[in-house]
Design a protein around this motif. Structure first.
Motif, PDB file in Angstrom:
ATOM      1  N   ASN A 129      -7.510  -6.348  -0.546  1.00 37.64           N
ATOM      2  CA  ASN A 129      -6.735  -5.220   0.016  1.00 37.64           C
ATOM      3  C   ASN A 129      -5.249  -5.608   0.108  1.00 37.64           C
ATOM      4  O   ASN A 129      -4.880  -6.760  -0.139  1.00 37.64           O
ATOM      5  CB  ASN A 129      -7.281  -4.815   1.396  1.00 37.64           C
ATOM      6  CG  ASN A 129      -7.332  -6.007   2.346  1.00 37.64           C
ATOM      7  OD1 ASN A 129      -6.353  -6.734   2.499  1.00 37.64           O
ATOM      8  ND2 ASN A 129      -8.491  -6.231   2.960  1.00 37.64           N
ATOM      9  N   GLU A 130      -4.427  -4.635   0.498  1.00 36.97           N
ATOM     10  CA  GLU A 130      -2.976  -4.856   0.527  1.00 36.97           C
ATOM     11  C   GLU A 130      -2.545  -5.856   1.603  1.00 36.97           C
ATOM     12  O   GLU A 130      -1.573  -6.586   1.430  1.00 36.97           O
ATOM     13  CB  GLU A 130      -2.259  -3.515   0.756  1.00 36.97           C
ATOM     14  CG  GLU A 130      -2.274  -2.634  -0.479  1.00 36.97           C
ATOM     15  CD  GLU A 130      -2.119  -1.162  -0.180  1.00 36.97           C
ATOM     16  OE1 GLU A 130      -2.217  -0.764   1.010  1.00 36.97           O
ATOM     17  OE2 GLU A 130      -1.911  -0.394  -1.137  1.00 36.97           O
ATOM     18  N   TYR A 228      -1.871   4.842  -8.683  1.00 33.34           N
ATOM     19  CA  TYR A 228      -1.829   6.316  -8.633  1.00 33.34           C
ATOM     20  C   TYR A 228      -0.383   6.847  -8.664  1.00 33.34           C
ATOM     21  O   TYR A 228      -0.109   7.878  -9.268  1.00 33.34           O
ATOM     22  CB  TYR A 228      -2.496   6.844  -7.364  1.00 33.34           C
ATOM     23  CG  TYR A 228      -3.964   6.482  -7.226  1.00 33.34           C
ATOM     24  CD1 TYR A 228      -4.836   6.551  -8.304  1.00 33.34           C
ATOM     25  CD2 TYR A 228      -4.477   6.085  -5.981  1.00 33.34           C
ATOM     26  CE1 TYR A 228      -6.176   6.221  -8.170  1.00 33.34           C
ATOM     27  CE2 TYR A 228      -5.822   5.758  -5.841  1.00 33.34           C
ATOM     28  CZ  TYR A 228      -6.659   5.822  -6.938  1.00 33.34           C
ATOM     29  OH  TYR A 228      -7.986   5.487  -6.793  1.00 33.34           O
ATOM     30  N   ASN A 245     -11.291   4.694  -9.410  1.00 38.00           N
ATOM     31  CA  ASN A 245     -10.617   3.725  -8.512  1.00 38.00           C
ATOM     32  C   ASN A 245     -11.091   2.297  -8.805  1.00 38.00           C
ATOM     33  O   ASN A 245     -11.653   1.629  -7.945  1.00 38.00           O
ATOM     34  CB  ASN A 245     -10.836   4.080  -7.035  1.00 38.00           C
ATOM     35  CG  ASN A 245     -12.284   3.927  -6.606  1.00 38.00           C
ATOM     36  OD1 ASN A 245     -13.195   4.037  -7.432  1.00 38.00           O
ATOM     37  ND2 ASN A 245     -12.512   3.672  -5.320  1.00 38.00           N
ATOM     38  N   HIS A 247      -9.339  -0.342  -9.158  1.00 41.32           N
ATOM     39  CA  HIS A 247      -8.616  -1.322  -8.318  1.00 41.32           C
ATOM     40  C   HIS A 247      -8.807  -2.751  -8.851  1.00 41.32           C
ATOM     41  O   HIS A 247      -8.974  -3.685  -8.064  1.00 41.32           O
ATOM     42  CB  HIS A 247      -9.148  -1.249  -6.884  1.00 41.32           C
ATOM     43  CG  HIS A 247      -8.373  -0.303  -6.001  1.00 41.32           C
ATOM     44  ND1 HIS A 247      -8.014   0.965  -6.397  1.00 41.32           N
ATOM     45  CD2 HIS A 247      -7.908  -0.448  -4.733  1.00 41.32           C
ATOM     46  CE1 HIS A 247      -7.349   1.554  -5.415  1.00 41.32           C
ATOM     47  NE2 HIS A 247      -7.273   0.723  -4.394  1.00 41.32           N
ATOM     48  N   ARG A 289       3.250   2.689  -0.680  1.00 39.84           N
ATOM     49  CA  ARG A 289       1.930   2.880  -0.040  1.00 39.84           C
ATOM     50  C   ARG A 289       1.718   4.333   0.337  1.00 39.84           C
ATOM     51  O   ARG A 289       0.624   4.868   0.180  1.00 39.84           O
ATOM     52  CB  ARG A 289       1.803   1.939   1.153  1.00 39.84           C
ATOM     53  CG  ARG A 289       1.654   0.542   0.617  1.00 39.84           C
ATOM     54  CD  ARG A 289       1.364  -0.526   1.600  1.00 39.84           C
ATOM     55  NE  ARG A 289       1.364  -1.775   0.826  1.00 39.84           N
ATOM     56  CZ  ARG A 289       1.284  -2.976   1.326  1.00 39.84           C
ATOM     57  NH1 ARG A 289       1.169  -3.137   2.623  1.00 39.84           N
ATOM     58  NH2 ARG A 289       1.293  -4.029   0.543  1.00 39.84           N
ATOM     59  N   GLU A 290       2.777   4.979   0.805  1.00 42.18           N
ATOM     60  CA  GLU A 290       2.657   6.415   1.128  1.00 42.18           C
ATOM     61  C   GLU A 290       2.333   7.188  -0.149  1.00 42.18           C
ATOM     62  O   GLU A 290       1.482   8.063  -0.164  1.00 42.18           O
ATOM     63  CB  GLU A 290       3.975   6.943   1.722  1.00 42.18           C
ATOM     64  CG  GLU A 290       4.212   6.467   3.136  1.00 42.18           C
ATOM     65  CD  GLU A 290       5.658   6.692   3.614  1.00 42.18           C
ATOM     66  OE1 GLU A 290       5.983   6.178   4.697  1.00 42.18           O
ATOM     67  OE2 GLU A 290       6.460   7.344   2.882  1.00 42.18           O
ATOM     68  N   ASN A 292       0.929   6.079  -3.028  1.00 46.58           N
ATOM     69  CA  ASN A 292      -0.411   5.820  -3.553  1.00 46.58           C
ATOM     70  C   ASN A 292      -1.475   6.560  -2.756  1.00 46.58           C
ATOM     71  O   ASN A 292      -2.498   6.961  -3.307  1.00 46.58           O
ATOM     72  CB  ASN A 292      -0.689   4.316  -3.592  1.00 46.58           C
ATOM     73  CG  ASN A 292      -0.085   3.683  -4.840  1.00 46.58           C
ATOM     74  OD1 ASN A 292      -0.076   4.301  -5.908  1.00 46.58           O
ATOM     75  ND2 ASN A 292       0.450   2.491  -4.710  1.00 46.58           N
ATOM     76  N   GLU A 293      -1.210   6.744  -1.468  1.00 46.10           N
ATOM     77  CA  GLU A 293      -2.184   7.453  -0.648  1.00 46.10           C
ATOM     78  C   GLU A 293      -2.256   8.928  -0.975  1.00 46.10           C
ATOM     79  O   GLU A 293      -3.327   9.502  -1.053  1.00 46.10           O
ATOM     80  CB  GLU A 293      -1.812   7.271   0.826  1.00 46.10           C
ATOM     81  CG  GLU A 293      -2.911   6.531   1.568  1.00 46.10           C
ATOM     82  CD  GLU A 293      -2.596   6.478   3.029  1.00 46.10           C
ATOM     83  OE1 GLU A 293      -2.090   5.430   3.436  1.00 46.10           O
ATOM     84  OE2 GLU A 293      -2.845   7.500   3.718  1.00 46.10           O
ATOM     85  N   LYS A 294      -1.073   9.519  -1.198  1.00 45.58           N
ATOM     86  CA  LYS A 294      -1.100  10.974  -1.400  1.00 45.58           C
ATOM     87  C   LYS A 294      -1.364  11.408  -2.844  1.00 45.58           C
ATOM     88  O   LYS A 294      -1.867  12.502  -3.084  1.00 45.58           O
ATOM     89  CB  LYS A 294       0.161  11.623  -0.844  1.00 45.58           C
ATOM     90  CG  LYS A 294       1.388  11.525  -1.683  1.00 45.58           C
ATOM     91  CD  LYS A 294       2.517  12.330  -1.038  1.00 45.58           C
ATOM     92  CE  LYS A 294       3.767  12.194  -1.838  1.00 45.58           C
ATOM     93  NZ  LYS A 294       5.006  12.249  -1.126  1.00 45.58           N
ATOM     94  N   LYS A 297      -5.040  12.618  -4.546  1.00 45.25           N
ATOM     95  CA  LYS A 297      -5.434  14.009  -4.307  1.00 45.25           C
ATOM     96  C   LYS A 297      -4.674  14.934  -5.281  1.00 45.25           C
ATOM     97  O   LYS A 297      -5.247  15.841  -5.886  1.00 45.25           O
ATOM     98  CB  LYS A 297      -5.093  14.367  -2.859  1.00 45.25           C
ATOM     99  CG  LYS A 297      -5.756  15.596  -2.370  1.00 45.25           C
ATOM    100  CD  LYS A 297      -5.808  15.598  -0.835  1.00 45.25           C
ATOM    101  CE  LYS A 297      -6.074  16.997  -0.337  1.00 45.25           C
ATOM    102  NZ  LYS A 297      -4.829  17.777  -0.176  1.00 45.25           N
TER     103      LYS A 297
END
Ligand code: KDG
Length: 349
Positions: A129-130, A228, A245, A247, A289-290, A292-294, A297
Motif C-alpha cells: 500500500n501507499e 488511474y 486493479n 496494482h 492520491r486524490e 487516483n481515488e476519484k 469512477k
C-alpha cells in the motif's frame, strides 16, 4: 582604415565584456554567493515532464517554480514543459547529463537504465500500500539510490509519486493470469517490466510514453498499464475499454537535476531547490492520491468496464512473476533487494 580599426576594437570590447559575465547562461553559476545570485545574474531551469498539464505531476512542477522563484527573488527562473515537449523520460535524462536541460521527473523504471539498482522498485507486488511505499522511500536504501545518481552526472533531489499501476486493454476483461495470454502490452523501457509481463503470458513491447496514445489508437498494442490518474487525464479511455486493479507495481518518480547546473548554484540556492523539490513533491503526492481515488469512477462513467482482481487471482500473478524476481536479484544487487524487503517488512509493523 580608421573606421575598420574602430570597428575591430568595439567588437573586441563587446567580446571581453560578454566573457566577464552578464550573460544569462543557465549553467554558469560561478561567483553567486546568495539566493538572489548577488551579481544580478538570472539562471534558468528548463524543466520538462512526459505527462500533460492536467496531471498532478505538472501541478507539482508549477509549485516548484513558485517556491524557487519566490525564495530566490527571481534569481532562478523556472520554465516548465509538459506532454513530452522536451522529450521522453530517457532523452530528457540524457539532456540533463549533457547539461542542455536542468530538470526532469521520470519514473524510476527508465532510470534503471542509468542506475540499475533503481529496478528494485520494479519488483512486482513489492509494496502492499501507499503508506508502506512512503516509509520505504524515506528510508536508507531509497535515499542511498538518490546518491548513486551523482556518478551519472545527475542529482536526485526527492521522490515524487506516480503510483500503483493498473492494466487497461481494448480486447477483453482481465481477471486472472490466463487473461494476459497473448495481449500486446506496452511497458516502460525496463527489462524487469518486460520479463514480468512475459511471465504473465502477455506479449510486451517497451515504448516511450510519448508514443503510447497513438500506439493504442492504431492498435500497435492492445493495452498498457498506468495509475488511474494517468489513464483518465491522458484520455486513454477513448482508446481502451477494460481496466483492472492489478496494482502490480508502485512507480515512484525521481525529481532530477543536472549535476553541472546544481554544482554551479550557491550553497543557499542548492538548499532552496532541494527544499522546493521536497515541498512540491508533498503537494504532488497529495493531489495524486486524490486524483487516483476519484478517477476510477470517472473511467467507468466514460464507458470502461472495471474488473476487480480477487486476492486469489492476485496471488496467482504473484506466483507467476516469482521466477523473474529471483532472476533479477543478482542484476539489481542482492544486497539492495534484501534491504528493501527488510524495510518493507519493518514498515508494516
Ligand atoms: O512524466 C513522467 C512520464 O514521462 C512517465 O514516467 C509516465 O508512467 C509513465 C509511463 O508509463 O511512461
Amino acid at each position: 582604415m580608421k573606421k575598420f580599426i574602430a570597428l575591430i576594437c568595439s567588437v573586441l570590447l563587446i567580446t571581453v565584456l560578454a566573457a566577464c559575465g552578464g550573460g544569462s547562461d543557465s549553467s554558469s553559476g560561478e561567483g553567486s554567493e546568495s539566493a538572489s545570485g548577488g551579481d544580478g545574474e538570472v539562471k534558468t531551469i528548463k524543466a520538462g515532464i512526459g505527462l500533460n498539464s492536467d496531471h498532478p505531476q505538472y501541478k507539482g512542477l508549477l509549485k516548484f517554480k513558485e517556491i524557487v522563484e519566490e525564495k530566490t527573488d527571481g534569481a532562478i527562473k523556472v520554465e516548465t514543459y509538459h506532454s513530452g515537449q522536451l522529450g521522453d523520460d530517457r532523452t530528457m535524462t540524457e539532456a540533463l547529463q549533457l547539461g542542455t536541460q536542468e530538470v526532469t521527473i521520470p519514473s524510476t523504471a527508465p532510470l534503471a537504465n542509468f542506475v540499475p539498482e533503481f529496478s528494485v522498485f520494479d519488483i512486482p507486488f513489492l509494496f502492499p500500500n501507499e503508506e508502506v511505499a512512503d516509509k520505504v522511500l524515506a528510508g536508507d536504501t531509497a535515499q542511498g539510490l538518490l546518491d548513486k545518481l551523482e556518478e551519472q552526472n545527475l542529482v536526485g533531489l526527492s521522490y515524487w509519486e506516480n503510483g500503483f499501476r493498473d492494466l487497461t486493454n481494448s480486447k477483453h476483461e482481465v481477471a486472472t493470469v490466463e487473461d494476459f495470454e497473448g495481449l500486446k502490452i506496452r511497458t516502460m523501457e525496463n527489462d524487469l517490466h518486460l520479463d514480468a509481463f512475459k511471465a504473465l503470458g502477455a506479449n510486451p513491447t517497451p515504448m516511450a510514453f510519448t508514443e503510447l496514445f497513438t500506439a493504442l489508437q492504431q492498435g500497435t498494442v492492445d493495452g498498457q498499464e498506468n495509475p488511474y490518474a494517468t489513464i483518465y487525464l491522458q484520455k486513454f479511455y477513448e482508446v481502451q475499454d477494460y481496466v483492472s486493479n492489478t496494482h502490480h507495481i508502485y512507480s515512484p518518480f525521481v525529481f532530477l537535476m543536472s549535476k553541472s547546473f546544481y554544482d554551479g548554484l550557491s550553497e543557499e540556492q542548492q538548499k532552496i531547490v532541494k527544499d522546493a523539490a521536497v515541498e512540491a513533491g508533498k503537494y504532488e503526492k497529495k493531489l495524486n492520491r486524490e486524483a487516483n481515488e476519484k478517477y476510477l469512477k470517472q473511467l467507468q462513467e466514460e464507458g470502461m468496464t472495471y474488473t476487480e482482481i480477487t486476492p486469489e487471482a492476485r496471488q496467482e500473478m504473484v506466483d507467476a512473476v516469482q521466477p523473474v524476481i529471483e532472476e533479477y536479484k543478482s542484476k539489481i544487487g542482492e544486497e539492495t533487494v534484501d534491504k528493501i524487503y527488510e524495510e518493507v517488512e519493518k514498515a508494516q509493523k
